[in-house]
Design a protein around this motif. Structure first.
Motif, PDB file in Angstrom:
ATOM      1  N   ARG A  18       0.722  -0.744   0.725  1.00  0.00           N
ATOM      2  CA  ARG A  18       0.048   0.282   0.056  1.00  0.00           C
ATOM      3  C   ARG A  18       0.345   1.064  -0.331  1.00  0.00           C
ATOM      4  NH1 ARG A  18      -4.621  -0.955   4.833  1.00  0.00           N
ATOM      5  NH2 ARG A  18      -3.175   1.443   5.292  1.00  0.00           N
ATOM      6  N   LEU A  19       1.033   2.331  -0.660  1.00  0.00           N
ATOM      7  CA  LEU A  19       1.168   4.048  -0.852  1.00  0.00           C
ATOM      8  C   LEU A  19       1.132   4.146   1.108  1.00  0.00           C
ATOM      9  CD1 LEU A  19      -0.171   5.969  -3.043  1.00  0.00           C
ATOM     10  CD2 LEU A  19       2.210   5.499  -2.902  1.00  0.00           C
ATOM     11  N   ASP A  20       0.484   3.806   1.971  1.00  0.00           N
ATOM     12  CA  ASP A  20       0.923   4.271   2.857  1.00  0.00           C
ATOM     13  C   ASP A  20       1.765   4.116   3.718  1.00  0.00           C
ATOM     14  OD1 ASP A  20      -0.640   2.402   3.093  1.00  0.00           O
ATOM     15  OD2 ASP A  20      -1.642   2.950   5.381  1.00  0.00           O
ATOM     16  N   ALA A  21       2.430   2.237   3.371  1.00  0.00           N
ATOM     17  CA  ALA A  21       3.799   2.065   3.903  1.00  0.00           C
ATOM     18  C   ALA A  21       4.765   1.836   3.119  1.00  0.00           C
ATOM     19  CB  ALA A  21       2.826   0.148   3.788  1.00  0.00           C
ATOM     20  N   PRO A  80       1.618   9.466   6.233  1.00  0.00           N
ATOM     21  CA  PRO A  80       1.875   8.690   4.630  1.00  0.00           C
ATOM     22  C   PRO A  80       0.028   8.280   4.076  1.00  0.00           C
ATOM     23  CG  PRO A  80       3.003   7.417   6.381  1.00  0.00           C
ATOM     24  CD  PRO A  80       1.908   8.952   7.425  1.00  0.00           C
ATOM     25  N   ILE A  81      -0.364   8.169   2.897  1.00  0.00           N
ATOM     26  CA  ILE A  81      -1.802   8.584   2.381  1.00  0.00           C
ATOM     27  C   ILE A  81      -2.007   7.251   1.901  1.00  0.00           C
ATOM     28  CG2 ILE A  81      -2.002  10.646   2.306  1.00  0.00           C
ATOM     29  CD1 ILE A  81      -1.601  10.102  -1.129  1.00  0.00           C
ATOM     30  N   ARG A  82      -3.398   7.101   1.290  1.00  0.00           N
ATOM     31  CA  ARG A  82      -3.020   5.825   0.491  1.00  0.00           C
ATOM     32  C   ARG A  82      -4.271   6.276  -0.388  1.00  0.00           C
ATOM     33  NH1 ARG A  82      -7.262   1.824   4.089  1.00  0.00           N
ATOM     34  NH2 ARG A  82      -6.818   0.404   2.413  1.00  0.00           N
ATOM     35  N   GLU A  96      -7.902  10.325  -2.262  1.00  0.00           N
ATOM     36  CA  GLU A  96      -6.680  10.088  -0.817  1.00  0.00           C
ATOM     37  C   GLU A  96      -7.150  10.510   0.535  1.00  0.00           C
ATOM     38  OE1 GLU A  96      -2.991  12.069  -3.626  1.00  0.00           O
ATOM     39  OE2 GLU A  96      -3.587  13.442  -1.367  1.00  0.00           O
ATOM     40  N   THR A  97      -6.938   9.107   1.505  1.00  0.00           N
ATOM     41  CA  THR A  97      -6.940   9.372   2.443  1.00  0.00           C
ATOM     42  C   THR A  97      -6.038   9.374   3.267  1.00  0.00           C
ATOM     43  OG1 THR A  97      -7.159   6.697   3.121  1.00  0.00           O
ATOM     44  CG2 THR A  97      -8.977   8.199   2.297  1.00  0.00           C
ATOM     45  N   CYS A  98      -5.867   9.656   4.776  1.00  0.00           N
ATOM     46  CA  CYS A  98      -4.234   9.513   5.454  1.00  0.00           C
ATOM     47  C   CYS A  98      -4.995   9.115   7.226  1.00  0.00           C
ATOM     48  CB  CYS A  98      -3.981  11.089   5.804  1.00  0.00           C
ATOM     49  SG  CYS A  98      -1.949  11.018   6.623  1.00  0.00           S
ATOM     50  N   PRO A  99      -5.207   7.910   6.977  1.00  0.00           N
ATOM     51  CA  PRO A  99      -4.818   6.792   8.101  1.00  0.00           C
ATOM     52  C   PRO A  99      -4.309   7.696   9.460  1.00  0.00           C
ATOM     53  CG  PRO A  99      -4.370   4.840   6.334  1.00  0.00           C
ATOM     54  CD  PRO A  99      -4.659   6.766   5.673  1.00  0.00           C
TER      55      PRO A  99
END
Ligand code: SAH
Length: 355
Positions: free
Chosen positions: A19-22, A159-161, A209-212
């Motif tokens: 995933r992009l956030d990782a 980090p974002i998704r 985009e989301t930013c968990p």
């Protein structure tokens, strides 16, 4: 190829696309090879320059804004003065210097810094050597006190998704391998209940985009501010509800490829202020968004700039004018950056901002 690229390639080869956030978390914060973990990226010689590094006026005015919020709420003692992602510590140093004259403020405050990078913690200790900050890995361990907090260019580093719209569902963007090099790909379509509200304002193919990691930070601040008092300033580039792909890599003040040489470029994404507001809902109030120029001008940046200019001439004065313009100019930080605050129900919003 960077050492981090090798590590990520091996991981993806073993367990599949990431995933992009990782990916972003590894690029920025990998303990050995992460961008922030290994260097001081700020300033003319670094990769980018932030508002507190442009002029002392930025930290002075944000510090005075928080001190005024403290006075407006009855000057609670003790109070936590918090910075999230303090970089070189410049903003905090300028804020502390500017508020020395506020009666009782320095006697009441404890400085708390949320910073994960060991290299930058060392730099902050140096800049703030006259003070005794306490460092935290996350906002969760901040003390349960009235809390005055500032975060400049912190949330954009979380980090974002990314999800691409496809009919009534979404395909998540992931980092995979193509011919053994890192490449962006799309996961299979899924229904994403948390993105239901984005079916109204997106067309097929559009990225959201989301930013968990953002909501837990806002929750931690909102809980303290809602129950104990204080205020939190969030200053960042972005807007109300983000739309499109805003993930960018910057190296040496230029845009770079997000996948090339991971760990050697800054990665950031626009902040979705609507999501931050929603995370605070029910716990404390949030102000409207104000462009940075408006916020700083309401706090008196023009008068402060004139006062500083009195003792300047030649190149120093020119640099001072240029700094003022960068912080407040149209199509510069003045309009690209927005400011929002959390504040307790029943209290006035911090100066410079509106309910
Ligand atoms: N506020 C500073 C620095 C902005 S850069 C300025 O305006 O100059 C982002 C800062 O946030 C850096 O200090 C970085 O190390 C820190 N940071 C990034 N991600 C973080 C995280 N998840 N937790 C804590 N700090 C983080």
């Amino acid at each position: 190829m960077t050492a981090l690229a090798e590590i990520l390639r091996a991981e993806i080869a073993a367990t599949g696309p990431m995933r992009l956030d990782a990916y972003m978390a590894a690029c920025l914060m990998h303990p050995e090879h992460g961008y922030y973990a290994t260097r001081d990226p700020f300033g003319e010689k670094g990769d980018f320059i932030t508002a507190p590094e442009i002029s002392q006026m930025f930290g002075e005015l944000t510090g005075l804004c928080l001190a005024q919020a403290w006075l407006d709420q009855g000057a609670p003692n003790p109070v936590a003065l918090v910075e999230l992602g303090p970089g070189r510590g410049t903003l905090m140093a300028d804020a502390l210097r500017a508020t020395r004259g506020v009666p009782g403020f320095h006697d009441a405050l404890q400085v708390h810094l949320v910073e994960t990078s060991p290299a930058l913690r060392a730099r902050q200790a140096d800049t703030l050597s006259g003070h005794t900050p306490t460092w935290h890995d996350s906002a969760d361990t901040l003390p349960d006190l009235p809390t005055l907090s500032v975060a400049n260019e912190f949330f954009d580093a979380l980090p974002i998704r990314q999800f691409q719209r496809q009919g009534d569902g979404w395909c998540e963007r992931v980092v995979g391998l193509s011919d053994d090099t890192l490449a962006l790909g799309l996961n299979a379509k899924r229904i994403e209940p948390t993105l239901a509200h984005r079916l109204d304002d997106t067309a097929d193919g559009v990225i959201v985009e989301t930013c968990p990691a953002a909501a837990p930070v806002i929750n931690a601040l909102a809980r303290r501010i809602g129950s104990r008092g204080g205020a939190a300033l969030v200053i960042d580039y972005g807007d109300w509800r983000s739309l499109g792909d805003t993930l960018q890599a910057v190296r040496g003040h230029d845009r770079a490829d997000i996948l090339a040489a991971p760990g050697t470029a800054d990665l950031s994404a626009h902040v979705d202020f609507e999501a931050l507001t929603h995370a605070a809902r029910g716990t404390c109030n949030t102000t409207r968004l104000a462009p940075q120029a408006l916020f700083l001008s309401r706090l008196g940046i023009t008068q402060r700039a004139e006062a500083l200019a009195v003792n300047m001439s030649g190149p120093k004065l020119e640099a001072h004018h240029a700094a003022f313009h960068r912080l407040t100019g149209r199509d510069e930080m003045g309009t690209l950056f927005k400011v929002m605050a959390l504040y307790p129900e029943g209290a006035a919003p911090p100066p410079g901002l509106e309910p």
